[in-house]
Motif scaffolding. Structure first.
Motif, PDB file in Angstrom:
ATOM      1  N   LEU A 126      10.152  46.881  36.054  1.00 35.75           N
ATOM      2  CA  LEU A 126      11.118  47.739  35.374  1.00 35.75           C
ATOM      3  C   LEU A 126      12.346  46.964  34.905  1.00 35.75           C
ATOM      4  O   LEU A 126      13.018  47.376  33.961  1.00 35.75           O
ATOM      5  CB  LEU A 126      11.531  48.880  36.304  1.00 35.75           C
ATOM      6  CG  LEU A 126      10.475  49.979  36.488  1.00 35.75           C
ATOM      7  CD1 LEU A 126      10.869  50.925  37.609  1.00 35.75           C
ATOM      8  CD2 LEU A 126      10.268  50.739  35.179  1.00 35.75           C
ATOM      9  N   GLN A 127      12.627  45.847  35.549  1.00 36.54           N
ATOM     10  CA  GLN A 127      13.727  44.991  35.090  1.00 36.54           C
ATOM     11  C   GLN A 127      13.389  44.286  33.778  1.00 36.54           C
ATOM     12  O   GLN A 127      14.274  43.815  33.074  1.00 36.54           O
ATOM     13  CB  GLN A 127      14.062  43.951  36.157  1.00 36.54           C
ATOM     14  CG  GLN A 127      14.706  44.524  37.404  1.00 36.54           C
ATOM     15  CD  GLN A 127      14.860  43.486  38.497  1.00 36.54           C
ATOM     16  OE1 GLN A 127      14.745  42.286  38.248  1.00 36.54           O
ATOM     17  NE2 GLN A 127      15.121  43.934  39.715  1.00 36.54           N
ATOM     18  N   ARG A 128      12.099  44.239  33.450  1.00 33.62           N
ATOM     19  CA  ARG A 128      11.660  43.490  32.274  1.00 33.62           C
ATOM     20  C   ARG A 128      11.070  44.371  31.176  1.00 33.62           C
ATOM     21  O   ARG A 128      10.914  43.911  30.043  1.00 33.62           O
ATOM     22  CB  ARG A 128      10.629  42.439  32.698  1.00 33.62           C
ATOM     23  CG  ARG A 128      11.249  41.340  33.548  1.00 33.62           C
ATOM     24  CD  ARG A 128      10.216  40.622  34.394  1.00 33.62           C
ATOM     25  NE  ARG A 128      10.819  39.525  35.143  1.00 33.62           N
ATOM     26  CZ  ARG A 128      11.448  39.687  36.307  1.00 33.62           C
ATOM     27  NH1 ARG A 128      11.564  40.886  36.855  1.00 33.62           N
ATOM     28  NH2 ARG A 128      11.968  38.633  36.928  1.00 33.62           N
ATOM     29  N   SER A 129      10.731  45.604  31.521  1.00 35.70           N
ATOM     30  CA  SER A 129      10.095  46.488  30.552  1.00 35.70           C
ATOM     31  C   SER A 129      10.430  47.933  30.865  1.00 35.70           C
ATOM     32  O   SER A 129      10.333  48.344  32.024  1.00 35.70           O
ATOM     33  CB  SER A 129       8.576  46.302  30.582  1.00 35.70           C
ATOM     34  OG  SER A 129       7.926  47.386  29.954  1.00 35.70           O
ATOM     35  N   PRO A 130      10.786  48.728  29.867  1.00 36.67           N
ATOM     36  CA  PRO A 130      11.062  50.146  30.124  1.00 36.67           C
ATOM     37  C   PRO A 130       9.838  50.906  30.599  1.00 36.67           C
ATOM     38  O   PRO A 130       9.957  51.928  31.268  1.00 36.67           O
ATOM     39  CB  PRO A 130      11.545  50.663  28.761  1.00 36.67           C
ATOM     40  CG  PRO A 130      11.008  49.692  27.762  1.00 36.67           C
ATOM     41  CD  PRO A 130      10.991  48.367  28.459  1.00 36.67           C
ATOM     42  N   ALA A 131       8.644  50.415  30.272  1.00 33.21           N
ATOM     43  CA  ALA A 131       7.413  51.068  30.709  1.00 33.21           C
ATOM     44  C   ALA A 131       7.004  50.640  32.111  1.00 33.21           C
ATOM     45  O   ALA A 131       6.137  51.268  32.722  1.00 33.21           O
ATOM     46  CB  ALA A 131       6.282  50.766  29.724  1.00 33.21           C
ATOM     47  N   GLY A 132       7.573  49.569  32.612  1.00 29.22           N
ATOM     48  CA  GLY A 132       7.202  49.070  33.929  1.00 29.22           C
ATOM     49  C   GLY A 132       5.798  48.526  33.992  1.00 29.22           C
ATOM     50  O   GLY A 132       5.127  48.608  35.032  1.00 29.22           O
ATOM     51  N   LEU A 133       5.318  47.966  32.866  1.00 32.05           N
ATOM     52  CA  LEU A 133       3.954  47.461  32.772  1.00 32.05           C
ATOM     53  C   LEU A 133       3.947  46.058  32.179  1.00 32.05           C
ATOM     54  O   LEU A 133       4.927  45.628  31.550  1.00 32.05           O
ATOM     55  CB  LEU A 133       3.106  48.382  31.874  1.00 32.05           C
ATOM     56  CG  LEU A 133       2.957  49.842  32.322  1.00 32.05           C
ATOM     57  CD1 LEU A 133       2.304  50.664  31.211  1.00 32.05           C
ATOM     58  CD2 LEU A 133       2.148  49.940  33.605  1.00 32.05           C
ATOM     59  N   LEU A 192      12.115  43.397  22.962  1.00 36.92           N
ATOM     60  CA  LEU A 192      11.071  43.568  23.953  1.00 36.92           C
ATOM     61  C   LEU A 192       9.901  44.293  23.305  1.00 36.92           C
ATOM     62  O   LEU A 192      10.084  45.299  22.620  1.00 36.92           O
ATOM     63  CB  LEU A 192      11.558  44.397  25.147  1.00 36.92           C
ATOM     64  CG  LEU A 192      12.629  43.812  26.056  1.00 36.92           C
ATOM     65  CD1 LEU A 192      12.993  44.830  27.132  1.00 36.92           C
ATOM     66  CD2 LEU A 192      12.151  42.523  26.701  1.00 36.92           C
ATOM     67  N   ILE A 193       8.697  43.786  23.536  1.00 37.02           N
ATOM     68  CA  ILE A 193       7.484  44.453  23.073  1.00 37.02           C
ATOM     69  C   ILE A 193       6.569  44.569  24.288  1.00 37.02           C
ATOM     70  O   ILE A 193       6.209  43.553  24.891  1.00 37.02           O
ATOM     71  CB  ILE A 193       6.786  43.662  21.950  1.00 37.02           C
ATOM     72  CG1 ILE A 193       7.793  43.287  20.853  1.00 37.02           C
ATOM     73  CG2 ILE A 193       5.636  44.470  21.356  1.00 37.02           C
ATOM     74  CD1 ILE A 193       7.243  42.335  19.831  1.00 37.02           C
ATOM     75  N   TRP A 194       6.169  45.805  24.643  1.00 36.61           N
ATOM     76  CA  TRP A 194       5.511  46.011  25.933  1.00 36.61           C
ATOM     77  C   TRP A 194       4.129  46.639  25.823  1.00 36.61           C
ATOM     78  O   TRP A 194       3.703  47.400  26.678  1.00 36.61           O
ATOM     79  CB  TRP A 194       6.407  46.836  26.853  1.00 36.61           C
ATOM     80  CG  TRP A 194       6.798  48.173  26.314  1.00 36.61           C
ATOM     81  CD1 TRP A 194       6.116  49.356  26.454  1.00 36.61           C
ATOM     82  CD2 TRP A 194       7.958  48.485  25.545  1.00 36.61           C
ATOM     83  NE1 TRP A 194       6.769  50.374  25.824  1.00 36.61           N
ATOM     84  CE2 TRP A 194       7.916  49.873  25.248  1.00 36.61           C
ATOM     85  CE3 TRP A 194       9.036  47.732  25.060  1.00 36.61           C
ATOM     86  CZ2 TRP A 194       8.905  50.519  24.510  1.00 36.61           C
ATOM     87  CZ3 TRP A 194      10.020  48.369  24.318  1.00 36.61           C
ATOM     88  CH2 TRP A 194       9.952  49.735  24.052  1.00 36.61           C
TER      89      TRP A 194
END
Length: 216
Positions: A48-55, A65-67
């Motif tokens: 979650l620190q690296r992606s809003p989706a937590g994935l 950011l591209i997740w």
């Protein structure tokens, strides 16, 4: 272009991480690699620190950011047009996008019953009717693409479509799925023999984490 960082999960288990990683490695796109071990006590917070989706995976470039795996590869196709990440022919490109989207959203039974595990070989799995249908559909897709040209990959040159299906190649190896013919066998061998794929397997074997739900 500012530096790229690809955040990935365990190489032994994370099929979605493999897809953009492989595309970037095959095409010599420079990037920093950040691995987060999945299903550990601190994994979710770290994600979650690296992606809003937590994935995973996540591609980072400055504040961008591209997740999502396919979104990451679409971005790379635009950022690095010289690699021809999609086929140059319009009809072939549409077809490549169609089978990539099908892989992105489909094959739920195959994903569930044949989880990716690069450290395992010849693992027995009961082939249900639904699983058999997924396996046949994958091989139908490969056959239809390979019948259109003499090249080693689905659209002659390595493309996003090959990156999307590479984890299925690993699954077929893990669970001993027999290729329906020599042409499909050669395609699977071509994917597995890529220098980048061999590196991925080597790194996966060096990992210590075990995800019980993916072990059989």
């Amino acid at each position: 272009m500012a530096g790229l960082t690809l955040v990935i999960g365990n190489k032994n288990y994370s099929s979605w991480s493999l897809r953009p990683w492989l595309l970037m490695k095959v095409n010599d796109i420079a990037f920093a690699e950040e691995r987060i071990a999945l299903y550990q006590p601190n994994s979710k917070d770290a994600l979650l620190q690296r992606s809003p989706a937590g994935l995973v995976p996540v591609l980072k470039q400055d504040s961008l950011l591209i997740w999502d795996s396919l979104a990451i590869m679409e971005y790379l196709a635009e950022a690095f047009p010289a690699i021809h990440a999609w086929p140059t022919d319009k009809a072939a490109r549409a077809r490549a996008r169609s089978i990539s989207a099908e892989m992105h959203s489909g094959f739920s039974t195959l994903r569930q019953l044949m989880p990716m595990n690069c450290r395992k070989v010849a693992v027995h799995v009961d082939i249900t009717e639904a699983l058999a249908a997924d396996i046949e559909r994958v091989q139908d897709i490969w056959q239809d693409c390979l019948d259109c040209h003499d090249g080693p990959f689905l659209f002659n040159q390595f493309s996003i479509a090959d990156a999307m299906y590479a984890p299925i190649v690993t699954r077929f190896k893990t669970y001993g799925v027999t290729p329906r013919n020599a042409r499909i066998k050669r395609y699977q061998e071509q994917i597995l023999s890529l220098h980048a794929m061999r590196q991925w397997y080597e790194d996966a074997r060096a990992e210590n984490e075990v995800i019980e739900s993916s072990e059989r």
